[in-house]
Write a protein that holds these residues in place. Structure first.
Motif, PDB file in Angstrom:
ATOM      1  N   UNK A  96      -4.822  68.176  42.912  1.00  0.00           N
ATOM      2  CA  UNK A  96      -5.084  68.674  44.167  1.00  0.00           C
ATOM      3  C   UNK A  96      -4.623  67.622  45.152  1.00  0.00           C
ATOM      4  N   UNK A  97      -3.685  67.748  46.299  1.00  0.00           N
ATOM      5  CA  UNK A  97      -3.468  67.683  47.388  1.00  0.00           C
ATOM      6  C   UNK A  97      -3.931  67.931  47.943  1.00  0.00           C
ATOM      7  N   UNK A  98      -4.083  66.669  49.675  1.00  0.00           N
ATOM      8  CA  UNK A  98      -5.236  67.169  50.741  1.00  0.00           C
ATOM      9  C   UNK A  98      -3.984  66.377  51.503  1.00  0.00           C
ATOM     10  N   UNK A  99      -3.662  66.835  52.869  1.00  0.00           N
ATOM     11  CA  UNK A  99      -2.531  66.460  53.741  1.00  0.00           C
ATOM     12  C   UNK A  99      -2.581  66.584  55.526  1.00  0.00           C
ATOM     13  N   UNK A 100      -1.905  65.668  55.727  1.00  0.00           N
ATOM     14  CA  UNK A 100      -1.923  65.805  56.868  1.00  0.00           C
ATOM     15  C   UNK A 100      -0.841  65.040  57.272  1.00  0.00           C
ATOM     16  N   UNK A 101       0.324  66.376  58.515  1.00  0.00           N
ATOM     17  CA  UNK A 101       1.631  65.796  58.151  1.00  0.00           C
ATOM     18  C   UNK A 101       1.661  66.060  59.713  1.00  0.00           C
ATOM     19  N   UNK A 102       1.808  65.018  61.029  1.00  0.00           N
ATOM     20  CA  UNK A 102       2.104  65.795  62.544  1.00  0.00           C
ATOM     21  C   UNK A 102       3.936  64.801  62.618  1.00  0.00           C
TER      22      UNK A 102
END
Length: 179
Positions: A96-102
């Motif tokens: 399971x992936x949790x991510x933030x990309x800016x």
């Protein structure tokens, strides 16, 4: 199921490979990433507004190093691994992936989660990622607003600068984001 000591060691080694993958992306550590993939890695990422499809370690490294660059910030966390050994030198895994990309270029923030499906192969005694794919569970893209203050930006130091980046658009299909 009772595991042998070798199987327990293999499971831990596979978890470590995936953890290094996430860290390697977020820090643009190309030398680390180069050690994690088989030469014939097969990749498919299906997101809300994109579809990435590629084969081969060189293409994977090029894609990652051009995507996680000096004009971006990233956070990837993998949770709840379900790893199945399917032979002495092969395994499958769900993460399971949790991510933030800016993206500073697009001035947007993508927050989401996904389910990774991986295949691992032991090569010369080392576990490597032979196939990786994900489907997004959720993805939210918002504008980067002027009142957001970035106080630490590691990829600005370690990621490829604009003049160092190549074109990886042939590996990505962009489409309208579905609701």
């Amino acid at each position: 199921m009772a595991y042998t000591l070798q199987q327990l060691s293999d499971l831990e080694d596979i978890r470590t490979v995936k953890h290094r993958y996430y860290r390697g992306i977020d820090t643009a550590d190309e030398a680390l990433l180069e050690t994690l993939f088989t030469d014939d890695i097969d990749v498919e990422y299906r997101g809300g507004g994109y579809h990435v499809r590629l084969t081969g370690k060189a293409k994977m490294l090029d894609f990652l190093m051009n995507s996680f660059n000096a004009d971006s910030l990233a956070k990837h966390q993998g949770h709840m691994p379900e790893i199945t050994l399917i032979g002495d030198d092969e395994a499958e895994g769900l993460w399971y992936l949790d991510d933030v990309f800016i993206s500073l270029e697009r001035r947007d923030v993508t927050t989401g989660s996904a389910i990774y499906r991986d295949r691992y192969r032991r090569v010369d005694g080392q576990w490597k990622i032979a196939r990786t794919e994900y489907d997004r569970i959720m993805e939210v893209v918002q504008p980067l607003t002027d009142d957001m203050k970035i106080t630490v930006h590691h990829l600005a130091k370690t990621g490829r600068k604009a003049h160092e980046r190549g074109d990886v658009s042939h590996l990505i299909t962009w489409h309208d984001q579905a609701a």
